[in-house]
Design a protein around this motif. Structure first.
Motif, PDB file in Angstrom:
ATOM      1  N   THR A  87       0.802  -1.221   0.000  1.00  0.00           N
ATOM      2  CA  THR A  87       0.000   0.000   0.000  1.00  0.00           C
ATOM      3  C   THR A  87       0.840   1.279   0.000  1.00  0.00           C
ATOM      4  O   THR A  87       0.320   2.343  -0.306  1.00  0.00           O
ATOM      5  CB  THR A  87      -0.925   0.025   1.231  1.00  0.00           C
ATOM      6  OG1 THR A  87      -0.119  -0.081   2.411  1.00  0.00           O
ATOM      7  CG2 THR A  87      -1.913  -1.107   1.160  1.00  0.00           C
ATOM      8  N   ASN A  88       2.114   1.205   0.298  1.00  0.00           N
ATOM      9  CA  ASN A  88       2.942   2.410   0.364  1.00  0.00           C
ATOM     10  C   ASN A  88       4.027   2.456  -0.703  1.00  0.00           C
ATOM     11  O   ASN A  88       5.019   3.154  -0.548  1.00  0.00           O
ATOM     12  CB  ASN A  88       3.579   2.541   1.751  1.00  0.00           C
ATOM     13  CG  ASN A  88       2.543   2.777   2.820  1.00  0.00           C
ATOM     14  OD1 ASN A  88       1.560   3.465   2.583  1.00  0.00           O
ATOM     15  ND2 ASN A  88       2.742   2.190   3.987  1.00  0.00           N
ATOM     16  N   SER A  89       3.867   1.728  -1.781  1.00  0.00           N
ATOM     17  CA  SER A  89       4.892   1.717  -2.817  1.00  0.00           C
ATOM     18  C   SER A  89       4.781   2.974  -3.678  1.00  0.00           C
ATOM     19  O   SER A  89       3.730   3.610  -3.746  1.00  0.00           O
ATOM     20  CB  SER A  89       4.746   0.474  -3.693  1.00  0.00           C
ATOM     21  OG  SER A  89       3.625   0.603  -4.532  1.00  0.00           O
ATOM     22  N   PRO A  90       5.862   3.355  -4.365  1.00  0.00           N
ATOM     23  CA  PRO A  90       5.797   4.512  -5.272  1.00  0.00           C
ATOM     24  C   PRO A  90       4.770   4.331  -6.385  1.00  0.00           C
ATOM     25  O   PRO A  90       4.155   5.301  -6.834  1.00  0.00           O
ATOM     26  CB  PRO A  90       7.211   4.599  -5.847  1.00  0.00           C
ATOM     27  CG  PRO A  90       8.087   3.878  -4.881  1.00  0.00           C
ATOM     28  CD  PRO A  90       7.227   2.827  -4.254  1.00  0.00           C
ATOM     29  N   ALA A  91       4.555   3.099  -6.818  1.00  0.00           N
ATOM     30  CA  ALA A  91       3.559   2.847  -7.862  1.00  0.00           C
ATOM     31  C   ALA A  91       2.154   3.163  -7.364  1.00  0.00           C
ATOM     32  O   ALA A  91       1.339   3.736  -8.089  1.00  0.00           O
ATOM     33  CB  ALA A  91       3.645   1.392  -8.337  1.00  0.00           C
ATOM     34  N   VAL A  92       1.870   2.811  -6.109  1.00  0.00           N
ATOM     35  CA  VAL A  92       0.550   3.100  -5.545  1.00  0.00           C
ATOM     36  C   VAL A  92       0.356   4.606  -5.400  1.00  0.00           C
ATOM     37  O   VAL A  92      -0.720   5.140  -5.689  1.00  0.00           O
ATOM     38  CB  VAL A  92       0.364   2.378  -4.192  1.00  0.00           C
ATOM     39  CG1 VAL A  92      -0.897   2.840  -3.494  1.00  0.00           C
ATOM     40  CG2 VAL A  92       0.337   0.875  -4.403  1.00  0.00           C
ATOM     41  N   GLU A  93       1.380   5.313  -4.977  1.00  0.00           N
ATOM     42  CA  GLU A  93       1.292   6.779  -4.867  1.00  0.00           C
ATOM     43  C   GLU A  93       1.044   7.407  -6.237  1.00  0.00           C
ATOM     44  O   GLU A  93       0.259   8.344  -6.359  1.00  0.00           O
ATOM     45  CB  GLU A  93       2.561   7.346  -4.236  1.00  0.00           C
ATOM     46  CG  GLU A  93       2.764   6.939  -2.787  1.00  0.00           C
ATOM     47  CD  GLU A  93       1.596   7.356  -1.894  1.00  0.00           C
ATOM     48  OE1 GLU A  93       1.045   8.465  -2.088  1.00  0.00           O
ATOM     49  OE2 GLU A  93       1.208   6.558  -1.030  1.00  0.00           O
ATOM     50  N   THR A  94       1.694   6.872  -7.266  1.00  0.00           N
ATOM     51  CA  THR A  94       1.466   7.371  -8.630  1.00  0.00           C
ATOM     52  C   THR A  94       0.033   7.099  -9.061  1.00  0.00           C
ATOM     53  O   THR A  94      -0.613   7.963  -9.671  1.00  0.00           O
ATOM     54  CB  THR A  94       2.455   6.708  -9.609  1.00  0.00           C
ATOM     55  OG1 THR A  94       3.786   6.996  -9.180  1.00  0.00           O
ATOM     56  CG2 THR A  94       2.260   7.212 -11.024  1.00  0.00           C
ATOM     57  N   HIS A 116     -19.267   7.281  -5.672  1.00  0.00           N
ATOM     58  CA  HIS A 116     -20.139   6.701  -4.646  1.00  0.00           C
ATOM     59  C   HIS A 116     -19.364   6.003  -3.528  1.00  0.00           C
ATOM     60  O   HIS A 116     -19.605   6.256  -2.362  1.00  0.00           O
ATOM     61  CB  HIS A 116     -21.131   5.731  -5.280  1.00  0.00           C
ATOM     62  CG  HIS A 116     -22.029   5.084  -4.287  1.00  0.00           C
ATOM     63  ND1 HIS A 116     -22.967   5.792  -3.576  1.00  0.00           N
ATOM     64  CD2 HIS A 116     -22.120   3.814  -3.862  1.00  0.00           C
ATOM     65  CE1 HIS A 116     -23.597   4.979  -2.756  1.00  0.00           C
ATOM     66  NE2 HIS A 116     -23.101   3.771  -2.922  1.00  0.00           N
ATOM     67  N   ALA A 117     -18.438   5.131  -3.859  1.00  0.00           N
ATOM     68  CA  ALA A 117     -17.736   4.387  -2.820  1.00  0.00           C
ATOM     69  C   ALA A 117     -16.342   4.008  -3.294  1.00  0.00           C
ATOM     70  O   ALA A 117     -16.093   3.908  -4.481  1.00  0.00           O
ATOM     71  CB  ALA A 117     -18.509   3.130  -2.446  1.00  0.00           C
ATOM     72  N   ALA A 118     -15.451   3.799  -2.337  1.00  0.00           N
ATOM     73  CA  ALA A 118     -14.093   3.362  -2.639  1.00  0.00           C
ATOM     74  C   ALA A 118     -13.600   2.502  -1.485  1.00  0.00           C
ATOM     75  O   ALA A 118     -14.043   2.652  -0.344  1.00  0.00           O
ATOM     76  CB  ALA A 118     -13.168   4.551  -2.839  1.00  0.00           C
ATOM     77  N   ALA A 119     -12.660   1.592  -1.793  1.00  0.00           N
ATOM     78  CA  ALA A 119     -12.114   0.709  -0.767  1.00  0.00           C
ATOM     79  C   ALA A 119     -10.638   0.490  -1.028  1.00  0.00           C
ATOM     80  O   ALA A 119     -10.180   0.548  -2.166  1.00  0.00           O
ATOM     81  CB  ALA A 119     -12.849  -0.627  -0.774  1.00  0.00           C
ATOM     82  N   LEU A 120      -9.901   0.229   0.047  1.00  0.00           N
ATOM     83  CA  LEU A 120      -8.475  -0.064  -0.029  1.00  0.00           C
ATOM     84  C   LEU A 120      -8.242  -1.376   0.710  1.00  0.00           C
ATOM     85  O   LEU A 120      -8.707  -1.561   1.830  1.00  0.00           O
ATOM     86  CB  LEU A 120      -7.660   1.064   0.615  1.00  0.00           C
ATOM     87  CG  LEU A 120      -6.155   0.904   0.621  1.00  0.00           C
ATOM     88  CD1 LEU A 120      -5.614   0.900  -0.801  1.00  0.00           C
ATOM     89  CD2 LEU A 120      -5.520   2.022   1.419  1.00  0.00           C
TER      90      LEU A 120
END
Length: 134
Positions: A87-94, A116-120
């Motif tokens: 969840t904290n990789s540079p790709a995820v931030e991009t 409407h909605a989002a999930a991680l």
């Protein structure tokens, strides 16, 4: 005998020329019609909804451009979902930055003002969930 060979050679050259000109005309017509067909294809109201799942792992050269191209769709009902284990990789931030940019440019965002909605998730458990985000 040489006249018949000459005639056959001339006939072959004429046929080759005619086929080449035919392909040139078809190519020119396709070049002229392609933008019109592409615009019509992307804006038809009878298109089914599209869901795009983007697995995210490594931030390599051209990552942002490739993902941005995938997110820049003209479908009237389009959703994009990014999936990542780290969840904290540079790709995820991009990807987060690309999604933020996409929502502010998107037609659906302009119409509704939000999503409407989002999930991680980390691939096993739900880490974060939000309703009526905008």
């Amino acid at each position: 005998m040489s006249d018949s060979i000459f005639f056959l050679l001339m006939a072959f050259c004429a046929l080759y020329w005619a086929v080449s000109v035919g392909f040139l005309v078809i190519s020119a017509a396709a070049t002229i019609l392609q933008p019109r067909l592409a615009a019509r294809r992307g804006t038809r109201a009878d298109q089914p909804p599209v869901s795009l799942v983007l697995p995210v792992k490594l931030l390599e050269q051209g990552f942002a451009r490739a993902q941005g191209s995938a997110l820049d769709q003209l479908y009237p009902r389009f959703e994009a979902i990014a999936s990542a284990v780290e969840t904290n990789s540079p790709a995820v931030e991009t990807m987060r930055a690309l999604f933020k940019e996409m929502f502010h440019r998107g037609v659906r965002y302009e119409e509704t003002g939000g999503v409407h909605a989002a999930a991680l998730t980390d691939g096993r458990t739900l880490l974060q969930h939000a309703e009526d985000i905008g």
